[in-house]
Design an enzyme around this catalytic site. Structure first.
Site, PDB file in Angstrom:
ATOM      1  N   GLY B  87       0.832  -1.193   0.000  1.00 16.52           N
ATOM      2  CA  GLY B  87       0.000   0.000   0.000  1.00 16.52           C
ATOM      3  C   GLY B  87       0.869   1.246   0.000  1.00 16.52           C
ATOM      4  N   LEU B  88       0.376   2.296   0.681  1.00 22.61           N
ATOM      5  CA  LEU B  88       1.118   3.554   0.766  1.00 22.61           C
ATOM      6  C   LEU B  88       1.463   4.108  -0.602  1.00 22.61           C
ATOM      7  CD1 LEU B  88       3.611   2.914   3.703  1.00 22.61           C
ATOM      8  CD2 LEU B  88       1.412   4.094   3.763  1.00 22.61           C
ATOM      9  N   CYS B  89       0.496   4.042  -1.495  1.00 19.52           N
ATOM     10  CA  CYS B  89       0.761   4.661  -2.789  1.00 19.52           C
ATOM     11  C   CYS B  89      -0.436   5.506  -3.194  1.00 19.52           C
ATOM     12  CB  CYS B  89       1.105   3.625  -3.854  1.00 19.52           C
ATOM     13  SG  CYS B  89       0.032   2.204  -3.863  1.00 19.52           S
ATOM     14  N   GLY B  90      -0.977   6.231  -2.254  1.00 16.05           N
ATOM     15  CA  GLY B  90      -2.062   7.153  -2.559  1.00 16.05           C
ATOM     16  C   GLY B  90      -3.315   6.419  -3.009  1.00 16.05           C
TER      17      GLY B  90
END
Lengths: 138, 291
Positions: B87-90
């Site tokens: 994750g952590l990709c907007g």
């Protein structure tokens, strides 16, 4: 001097070789062919095997995977997924890979067709590599 | 008072740690994005040559259409969903998965690339046929099983249409979810974009070729390479998108953390100064009463 043919190998990881050569011997699906400058335009399929490149009196041997060759009088372009110079082949690891693949294929019952086919393809390439290596060891 | 400043100091420290981590992630994503872009760039000559040959051969084989080129009424659709692993990709995955809604659940099967795609399909109870794990910058060999899988489904009449749903990389700031129809091949594309037509000169040059063993057979052998390469390009594109989205997300996170640090430091200094002022006041008051 004009008697050279421009030779290039194109693979998904880039243009791996691009130079002028005197002659190239290719393993095609209908047998080996030698390509000299001013060859007639041909588009042909390659099968895993040995490719011999002669340039400036030096000869280089490579193992090559399935692919295509496009030949024009002044240019030879090869489209392939694998090409390895004979010096870069590690005989032991290739032999082991062949053994593994053969063992896996031997009890093919639990393999899907998909896995079997890809194993066989890899096996063919590896056998080609090993063949080239052994022949050129002298 | 002492308690309060200690709390703020602790918060500043933890925010600073977070900022450090997000900064590092930002730089890693930047490096990985460049790598994926480079891979895609490296594959271009191969794709170009493949296309040049294909376009000209397909003009020279009129007899019978290769099965991969034959369009038929669409009963079942197979969608290759290219998500990310982490994750952590907007909003990248959210935006992409929203596109899944346009496919009817009853007549669509899915193949997933990336763990987030698998999770999503499982959560929404879609029919998931297979998932293929893939590294951050996959090489061509990793794509081949996927390509073979979808071609087999198509040729076995188990899917009449294969669509790749991925995030197209426009530039570092813009990534667009796009659906590209991979099979049947109705028009030759390069990485999801139509091939620009070559001039007549190139056409002439190609038409003189002799095909060994025959044009039809060469075409048949070339098409799987074409499908594999298209898929490869699209997945690399999706990976570049993922990394650039992550880079931007992490840059925002770092900026936010830095703003927070600034605010907290200001507050900390205010409290500290207030404390000092009170203390001086106390001392001087005490002195005055003494004096």
């Amino acid at each position: 001097m004009a008697n050279k043919i421009h030779f290039e190998i194109v693979s998904p990881s880039g243009v791996s070789r691009s130079l002028d050569v005197d002659m190239v011997v290719l393993p095609t699906t209908s047998g080996e062919i030698g390509v000299l400058p001013n060859h007639e335009p041909i588009m042909t399929m390659l099968e895993p095997g040995e490719m011999v490149v002669t340039a400036d009196g030096r000869t280089e041997y490579c193992a090559i995977g399935e692919g295509f060759a496009q030949i024009t009088p002044g240019r030879l372009s090869i489209l392939t997924e694998m090409v390895v110079k004979v010096g870069d082949i590690d005989e032991d690891s290739v032999a082991k890979a062949i053994e593994r693949a053969q063992a896996a294929l031997a009890n093919a019952a639990h393999l899907s067709d998909e896995e079997a086919a890809s194993l066989e393809g890899g096996l063919k390439r590896n056998i080609a590599m090993l063949g080239v290596k052994r022949r050129r060891r002298a | 008072m002492g308690n309060n400043t200690r709390d703020i100091r602790r918060r500043i420290k933890s925010v600073r740690n977070t900022a450090q981590i997000t900064k590092a992630m930002q730089m890693i994503a930047a490096a990985k994005m460049r790598k994926a872009q480079q891979r895609a760039l490296d594959a271009r000559p191969y794709a170009q040559m493949l296309n040049r040959i294909l376009v000209s051969i397909s003009k020279h084989t009129e007899d019978e259409l290769h099965p991969l080129l034959q369009a038929r009424p669409v009963k079942r659709t197979l969608v290759v969903l290219v998500g990310t692993d982490k994750g952590l990709c907007g909003g990248l995955n959210t935006n992409l998965f929203r596109e899944v809604q346009q496919f009817d659940a009853a007549s669509t099967d899915f193949v997933a690339v990336g763990r987030k795609a698998v999770d999503f399909l499982a959560r929404t109870k879609r029919s998931l046929l297979a998932d293929f794990p893939m590294r951050d910058t996959p090489d061509y060999a990793e794509i081949k099983p996927v390509a073979h899988f979808i071609m087999d489904r198509f040729l076995a009449d188990e899917a009449d249409r294969v669509v790749v749903l991925y995030t197209d990389f426009v530039n570092t700031l813009t990534q667009v979810p796009s659906a590209h129809e991979l099979l049947p091949i109705t028009e030759f594309h390069m990485g999801g974009k139509p091939v620009e037509q070559k001039g007549d000169a190139a056409e002439e040059e190609m038409s003189v070729f002799k095909y060994e063993p025959s044009a039809g057979e060469v075409l048949g052998a070339l098409l799987p390479f074409y499908v594999g390469n298209e898929l490869y390009t699209m997945i690399l594109n999706a990976r570049a998108s993922e990394q650039s989205a992550r880079m931007v997300a992490m840059k925002n996170a770092t900026d936010n953390a830095n703003t927070l640090i600034k605010d907290l430091t200001l507050e900390y200094n205010k409290i500290r100064q207030a404390a000092i002022t009170t203390e001086i006041l106390e001392i001087s008051t005490a002195q005055m009463t003494m004096g």
